[in-house]
Write a protein that holds these residues in place. Sequence first.
Motif: not given
Length: 215
Positions: A14, A18, A68, A72, A76
Amino acid sequence: MNELLYYLDIFGIIVFALSGALMAGRYQLDPFGVVVLASVTAVGGGTIRDVILQTPVFWVVKPFYLYVILATAILTIVFIRQPKRIPKRFLLIADALGLALFAVLGTQKALFLGAPIPVAIVLGTITGVAGGMIRDVLCNVIPMILREEIYALAAILGGGLFVFLHWLNWSDSNAIITAITAALILRLAAIYWHVSLPAFHIIEKPKKAHDKEKK
């Protein structure tokens, strides 16, 4: 122990996803570009590690990692609408956390699969830094590992400390947490106090005046 490793791995995915998504926002990439940059940042290092170790690539065995990353990247895009206003230091901190997590977890996995200690530390370092390198190259930025910043050194510290604590018969969970913390502290200290390694400069001799006149 396996449960701790799994959740730390997911958290690292994650954080690195990010980091990649934020970098994509800084360079105004489209949604597909955001997903691509988030993906290569999150799984790039681990993929290279698993290929070298000749073991099944982790995200191929467990596609949940891809979900995942996708989640993410989408979150975002949805919640961070003005990436230029995000302090650059936030991107560095996210990257530092991912670096510390993956360097130690990569070292632990390499040791578990029977790699010699020096090889395990190198593979842990690759796990931590390779995804960020691919991200930076795609964005036409000199990777942090190639600049003066203390980056790979933090990864090596984390992997080396885990190996040392493992040799002292610490439990794997305590050794992993301690090593991740040490690597993260070193990287954050370098960011906060602008600590860097000395750069390599080739100093050319100034041309003499009569050489200039001949030209």
